[in-house]
Design a protein around this motif. Structure first.
Motif, PDB file in Angstrom:
ATOM      1  N   VAL A   7       0.814  -1.345  -0.041  1.00  0.00           N
ATOM      2  CA  VAL A   7       0.063   0.118   0.191  1.00  0.00           C
ATOM      3  C   VAL A   7       0.747   1.244  -0.097  1.00  0.00           C
ATOM      4  O   VAL A   7       0.690   2.314  -0.830  1.00  0.00           O
ATOM      5  CB  VAL A   7      -1.005   0.002   1.342  1.00  0.00           C
ATOM      6  CG1 VAL A   7      -1.802   1.456   1.457  1.00  0.00           C
ATOM      7  CG2 VAL A   7      -1.915  -1.114   1.026  1.00  0.00           C
ATOM      8  N   PHE A   8       1.840   1.253   0.574  1.00  0.00           N
ATOM      9  CA  PHE A   8       3.032   2.444   0.889  1.00  0.00           C
ATOM     10  C   PHE A   8       3.549   2.364  -0.553  1.00  0.00           C
ATOM     11  O   PHE A   8       3.865   3.653  -1.104  1.00  0.00           O
ATOM     12  CB  PHE A   8       3.747   2.334   1.903  1.00  0.00           C
ATOM     13  CG  PHE A   8       3.355   2.896   3.158  1.00  0.00           C
ATOM     14  CD1 PHE A   8       2.916   4.146   3.522  1.00  0.00           C
ATOM     15  CD2 PHE A   8       2.907   1.830   4.162  1.00  0.00           C
ATOM     16  CE1 PHE A   8       2.580   4.562   4.778  1.00  0.00           C
ATOM     17  CE2 PHE A   8       2.405   2.473   5.423  1.00  0.00           C
ATOM     18  CZ  PHE A   8       1.986   3.849   5.636  1.00  0.00           C
ATOM     19  N   ASP A   9       3.838   1.523  -1.319  1.00  0.00           N
ATOM     20  CA  ASP A   9       4.365   1.575  -2.628  1.00  0.00           C
ATOM     21  C   ASP A   9       3.640   2.366  -3.417  1.00  0.00           C
ATOM     22  O   ASP A   9       4.090   3.123  -4.471  1.00  0.00           O
ATOM     23  CB  ASP A   9       4.546   0.021  -3.280  1.00  0.00           C
ATOM     24  CG  ASP A   9       5.755  -0.788  -2.514  1.00  0.00           C
ATOM     25  OD1 ASP A   9       6.626   0.177  -2.075  1.00  0.00           O
ATOM     26  OD2 ASP A   9       6.035  -1.767  -2.763  1.00  0.00           O
ATOM     27  N   VAL A  10       2.321   2.178  -3.364  1.00  0.00           N
ATOM     28  CA  VAL A  10       1.252   3.087  -4.216  1.00  0.00           C
ATOM     29  C   VAL A  10       1.493   4.416  -3.947  1.00  0.00           C
ATOM     30  O   VAL A  10       1.324   5.420  -4.996  1.00  0.00           O
ATOM     31  CB  VAL A  10      -0.055   2.347  -4.074  1.00  0.00           C
ATOM     32  CG1 VAL A  10      -1.117   3.215  -4.898  1.00  0.00           C
ATOM     33  CG2 VAL A  10      -0.323   0.944  -4.454  1.00  0.00           C
ATOM     34  N   LEU A  11       1.807   4.892  -2.613  1.00  0.00           N
ATOM     35  CA  LEU A  11       1.744   6.170  -2.290  1.00  0.00           C
ATOM     36  C   LEU A  11       3.148   6.876  -2.642  1.00  0.00           C
ATOM     37  O   LEU A  11       3.015   8.302  -2.655  1.00  0.00           O
ATOM     38  CB  LEU A  11       1.343   6.407  -0.726  1.00  0.00           C
ATOM     39  CG  LEU A  11       0.162   5.909  -0.350  1.00  0.00           C
ATOM     40  CD1 LEU A  11       0.126   6.114   1.226  1.00  0.00           C
ATOM     41  CD2 LEU A  11      -0.954   6.685  -0.952  1.00  0.00           C
TER      42      LEU A  11
ATOM     43  N   VAL B 253       0.263   9.509 -11.122  1.00  0.00           N
ATOM     44  CA  VAL B 253      -0.925   8.687 -11.379  1.00  0.00           C
ATOM     45  C   VAL B 253      -0.665   7.484 -12.341  1.00  0.00           C
ATOM     46  O   VAL B 253      -0.897   6.286 -11.627  1.00  0.00           O
ATOM     47  CB  VAL B 253      -1.973   9.475 -12.221  1.00  0.00           C
ATOM     48  CG1 VAL B 253      -3.313   8.444 -12.555  1.00  0.00           C
ATOM     49  CG2 VAL B 253      -2.731  10.644 -11.349  1.00  0.00           C
ATOM     50  N   PRO B 254       0.146   7.536 -13.151  1.00  0.00           N
ATOM     51  CA  PRO B 254       0.688   6.331 -13.957  1.00  0.00           C
ATOM     52  C   PRO B 254       1.456   5.456 -13.047  1.00  0.00           C
ATOM     53  O   PRO B 254       1.304   4.197 -13.100  1.00  0.00           O
ATOM     54  CB  PRO B 254       1.611   6.616 -15.245  1.00  0.00           C
ATOM     55  CG  PRO B 254       0.979   8.101 -15.376  1.00  0.00           C
ATOM     56  CD  PRO B 254       0.741   8.661 -13.809  1.00  0.00           C
TER      57      PRO B 254
ATOM     58  N   LEU C 224      -0.203  -0.656  -8.430  1.00  0.00           N
ATOM     59  CA  LEU C 224      -1.608  -1.239  -7.802  1.00  0.00           C
ATOM     60  C   LEU C 224      -1.432  -2.699  -8.302  1.00  0.00           C
ATOM     61  O   LEU C 224      -2.200  -3.727  -7.806  1.00  0.00           O
ATOM     62  CB  LEU C 224      -2.758  -0.554  -8.471  1.00  0.00           C
ATOM     63  CG  LEU C 224      -2.947   0.769  -7.463  1.00  0.00           C
ATOM     64  CD1 LEU C 224      -4.106   1.335  -8.222  1.00  0.00           C
ATOM     65  CD2 LEU C 224      -3.670   0.462  -6.212  1.00  0.00           C
ATOM     66  N   VAL C 225      -0.735  -3.109  -9.181  1.00  0.00           N
ATOM     67  CA  VAL C 225      -0.659  -4.383  -9.876  1.00  0.00           C
ATOM     68  C   VAL C 225      -0.301  -5.450  -8.969  1.00  0.00           C
ATOM     69  O   VAL C 225      -1.148  -6.642  -8.665  1.00  0.00           O
ATOM     70  CB  VAL C 225       0.316  -4.441 -11.075  1.00  0.00           C
ATOM     71  CG1 VAL C 225       0.460  -5.803 -11.582  1.00  0.00           C
ATOM     72  CG2 VAL C 225      -0.170  -3.534 -12.137  1.00  0.00           C
ATOM     73  N   PRO C 226       0.657  -5.160  -8.086  1.00  0.00           N
ATOM     74  CA  PRO C 226       0.991  -6.251  -7.058  1.00  0.00           C
ATOM     75  C   PRO C 226      -0.053  -6.479  -6.145  1.00  0.00           C
ATOM     76  O   PRO C 226      -0.081  -7.645  -5.224  1.00  0.00           O
ATOM     77  CB  PRO C 226       2.327  -5.976  -6.410  1.00  0.00           C
ATOM     78  CG  PRO C 226       3.086  -4.867  -7.316  1.00  0.00           C
ATOM     79  CD  PRO C 226       1.704  -4.355  -8.045  1.00  0.00           C
TER      80      PRO C 226
ATOM     81  N   ALA D 119       6.710  -2.454 -11.491  1.00  0.00           N
ATOM     82  CA  ALA D 119       5.663  -2.625 -10.782  1.00  0.00           C
ATOM     83  C   ALA D 119       5.842  -2.537  -9.329  1.00  0.00           C
ATOM     84  O   ALA D 119       4.938  -2.078  -8.492  1.00  0.00           O
ATOM     85  CB  ALA D 119       5.069  -4.199 -11.017  1.00  0.00           C
ATOM     86  N   VAL D 120       6.933  -2.786  -8.800  1.00  0.00           N
ATOM     87  CA  VAL D 120       7.301  -2.902  -7.186  1.00  0.00           C
ATOM     88  C   VAL D 120       8.458  -2.198  -6.848  1.00  0.00           C
ATOM     89  O   VAL D 120       9.451  -2.124  -7.455  1.00  0.00           O
ATOM     90  CB  VAL D 120       7.310  -4.320  -6.575  1.00  0.00           C
ATOM     91  CG1 VAL D 120       7.485  -4.218  -5.269  1.00  0.00           C
ATOM     92  CG2 VAL D 120       6.196  -5.074  -7.112  1.00  0.00           C
TER      93      VAL D 120
END
Length: 790
Positions: A337-341, A465-466, A472-474, A596-597
């Motif tokens: 979740v923090f990866d997304v932020l 955004v991209p 979000l994929v993982p 992705a990550v």
């Protein structure tokens, strides 16, 4: 807060499963068994109900067939000679009337031949019905029916038999976990033990407290035994043996700790600071016991522990929530979740705002009792530091992450309030709670922006955004696993995820996540294979529901609006799940794994990369935290009893001259209780004493309980106890917290970790308490009464 229990044990993740420490065999394993039993009992009724439905849908008249092998052959005659029996009965009754010595006085009663005949015919019909049912069972029963009946009947027997022993399960859980926590020096205290003086003072106080608990339990058993001899009925008398044995073991554990000094203790220290290492439950026990003993009420603490047993289901659910939190800590979900932020490169204050908004949901789903801080607090703190936050702000954010969700669905504390008080419902409380949460979040944003030390910043949307979408994929595999569990419960077991089913569904969900993450990623295909046909069947249900709406022939118990909302919800769910599957299997493989990550994830200490190790570590941590939490809650209930008996609350007048004065006094009372008491015990006390005072003075029940919840949130974060700050110190580390202290700067900067949360929640409390009194429209909007129609 004491140091991690059995630290050397939980760090290891190697060796055969038999090579475990005695603490794991004699505490963690029994704890796991009790938790699984509690989970089974919570879900047993659901499972049995669904088994009955499956049986009825598979075999016609299953309710009759399930009696195969259990129903004895009828002994009555299905084809009696009605004429002969009528004559015999008529002759017998005439003879009885003739021999009646009172017949001459009262007159000879008439004997109705038609009535006798009709009675015999009804008896014949009843007998034939018994034989028909017996013949149906004998003719239609098959080995498959018998086998299914045995399973269904076995589930019913186990659920009904063990359901009466929930108090015993809670008692065993409390005693086992408390002993583990005591031996591991992990009870909740204001300071950890560092020096020899700390150890002597803390352990001596625990020894005295546990001995007083043993004395109270022993006296209570003697009192109840005397009451039974005098003819008074006493329930669950057998529990006294377990309380006495448990407190005896606790006392022995404290004595052992006092004699055997742990390694690594420093010399020096002061006796004054050593008092701060005494666990909070010990302070409560010593103060309450001394008052009870002075009143001649030697078994007072034990009596209030018995009251705690009346809410055994609630406390067992809390134990399950702790287990949920510890399993969450073993997963990578928080890091992902923090990866997304991260691509947004937000300023520290804005990052703190987003973190509190995101973490409020898992906080509510883990019972809002500080469990989320234990499970993910270290990650929250480290991510705040990575975002450039000063340590004081990072500590404040970590502490608040464990309290902001207290008013959100499906928080256990709110469920308890609704269960104890019939003036409010969970739907109303959660509806108002969402609005209060948004207010608190807005206040945090405002205060944090005023307190910022650098300009606010955020990455351009075209860049962030991209990158966030890629990260979000993982999370998609986790969404598929979670979705499969939710569909299993909703479509197969007919149980939606809500505040009542959360203690049942969430452990299964976390176990499924651990199996996917730690055992084999190939398990994801099994979850996907389950989802695909379930989604297809669900769309068929959607079509049938749509047809019912068009024709107006609604199913029993449904209205047009409720069915329409249900169908929209079902359609949205299927759309999301289908989207997750399509993106994961068709689009995600085309994306570069390196994009992705974010490569910053590293396993934390005490987190295993294997399934067995993860479950073991989670159960070890659960055992320790259950012991700390439940002992604090148990003695909090006792302290509440002391306050109730002291008459302090009764000193509040039944009516005040103004609703403003009544609200002010009640607000102060709630804040004080929230500062010194554990919230679950405080709710019980408030409901029994203060709540009625508020209602008598014209304060709306929903308004009052919102005031109470916000006051408790403030209490979590306010000294002298500040439980969430204590939990933050535990997971972040005492040295790290000490390094955050500032010697220079303004008063606010030096104590920001306390003052920022207090400022936010204190302002929220004032607004929630007083603004609705100024505006009737605002009061109606904020505390809306909700009628549920089905």
């Amino acid at each position: 807060m004491e140091e991690r229990a059995m630290g050397e044990t939980v760090k290891r993740d190697s060796g055969h499963w038999l090579q475990r420490s005695p603490a794991e065999w004699f505490s963690s394993l029994p704890t796991l068994l009790v938790l699984l039993l509690a989970l089974f009992l919570s879900s047993g009724e659901i499972i049995h109900s669904q088994l009955l439905k499956i049986g009825e849908n598979t075999w016609e008249s299953y309710f009759l067939l399930r009696g195969a092998g259990l129903m004895e052959e009828p002994t009555c005659n299905p084809d009696p000679d009605i004429n002969r029996l009528t004559r015999e009965t008529l002759q017998r009754r005439k003879a009885e009337a003739a021999n009646d010595p009172l017949a001459g006085v009262l007159g000879t009663p008439s004997v109705n031949e038609d009535a006798i005949r009709q009675s015999l015919q009804r008896s014949r019909e009843n007998c034939r019905g018994k034989w028909d049912r017996y013949q149906i069972i004998q003719e239609r029963v098959t080995p498959s029916v018998v086998m299914f009946r045995n399973v269904e009947g076995g589930v019913a027997w186990v659920v009904s038999s063990l359901g009466d022993y929930k108090r015993l399960l809670l008692c065993l859980l409390l005693m086992i976990c408390a002993t583990r926590t005591t031996l591991g020096r992990h009870h909740i205290a204001l300071r950890p033990q560092r020096t020899v003086k700390d150890h002597i003072v803390s352990t001596s106080a625990q020894l005295a407290a546990n001995a007083l608990l043993l004395l109270s339990a022993t006296v209570y058993r003697v009192e109840e035994a005397a009451a039974m001899e005098s003819g008074v009925r006493v329930g669950h008398f057998y529990l006294h043996q377990f309380w006495i044995a448990g407190f005896a073991v606790l006392t022995a554990a404290s004595l052992y700790q006092l004699i055997r000094f742990p390694k690594g203790l420093e010399s020096g220290g002061s006796w004054g600071k050593a008092l701060l290492t005494i666990p909070l439950y010990t302070f409560m026990c010593l103060s309450a016991s001394s008052q009870f003993i002075s009143q001649g009420y030697y078994h007072g603490i034990a009596v209030y522990l018995g009251i705690m047993m009346e809410m055994s289901t609630m406390f067992l659910n809390l134990a399950l929530y702790i287990w949920i939190g510890m399993m969450l800590r073993q997963t990578r979900l928080t890091h992902l979740v923090f990866d997304v932020l991260r691509p947004w490169r937000m300023s520290p204050e804005l990052m703190a705002f987003v973190v509190l908004a995101v973490t409020a949901v898992p906080t509510a789903y883990t019972g809002a009792s500080g469990i989320f801080v234990i499970a993910a607090g270290a990650t929250v703190y480290n991510e705040m530091i990575r975002a450039g936050a000063r340590k004081q702000l990072a500590l404040a954010t970590t502490a608040m992450s464990g309290s902001m969700g207290v008013v959100l669905r499906p928080c256990l504390l709110v469920v308890i309030i609704a269960a104890l008080n019939k003036n409010v419902t969970t739907t109303e409380l959660f509806s108002s709670g969402l609005k209060v949460f948004m207010l608190s979040l807005l206040l945090f944003f405002i205060y944090s922006q005023f307190a910022r030390t650098s300009p606010a910043r955020i990455a351009p949307f075209s860049e962030a955004v991209p990158a966030s979408l890629k990260r979000l994929v993982p999370l998609l595999p986790y969404a598929i696993v979670v979705g499969a569990v939710l569909v299993l419960f909703s479509d197969v077991l007919d149980r939606q995820l809500d505040e009542f089913s959360a203690p049942i569904i969430l452990p299964v969900m976390l176990l499924a996540v651990l199996f996917y993450e730690k055992l084999s990623h190939h398990l994801l295909h099994l979850f996907a294979l389950f989802l695909v046909p379930m989604i297809a069947l669900s769309f068929n249900d959607l079509w049938q529901g749509y047809q019912a709406l068009q024709s107006g022939e609604l199913p029993t118990g449904w209205t047009h609006i409720t069915l329409q909302n249900h169908l929209w919800g079902l359609f949205s769910r299927n759309l999301f799940l289908a989207g997750f599957l399509l993106v994961h299997y068709l689009i995600a493989p085309r994306m570069a794994k390196s994009e992705a990550v974010d490569p910053h994830y590293a396993p934390e200490e005490g987190v295993s990369e294997k399934l067995e190790g993860s479950l073991r570590f989670a159960t070890n941590d659960t055992t320790t935290h259950i012991g700390a939490m439940l002992m604090l809650m148990a003695l909090s209930v006792g302290t509440g009893g002391l306050i109730e008996r002291s008459g302090l609350v009764e000193m509040l007048p039944e009516s005040f001259s103004s609703i403003w004065i009544a609200t002010s006094i009640l607000v102060v009372t709630m804040v004080i209780l929230g500062m010194i008491m554990e919230p679950f015990g405080a709710v019980v006390l408030v409901n029994a004493t203060v709540a009625q005072v508020a209602f008598n003075n014209g304060i709306d029940p929903l308004h009052f309980w919102m005031i109470t919840l916000v006051a408790f949130e403030l209490g979590y974060l306010t000294p002298p106890v500040a439980v969430n700050h204590l939990l933050t110190r535990q997971v972040v580390g005492d040295d790290e917290v000490e390094s955050a202290k500032l010697r220079h700067g303004s008063f606010f900067r030096r104590y920001e970790k306390y003052l920022l949360p207090i400022a936010v929640m204190f302002t929220a409390l004032l607004l929630v308490s007083y603004l609705p009194l100024l505006s009737e429209g605002l009061h109606q909007w904020l505390f809306q009464k909700i009628q549920i129609a089905m």
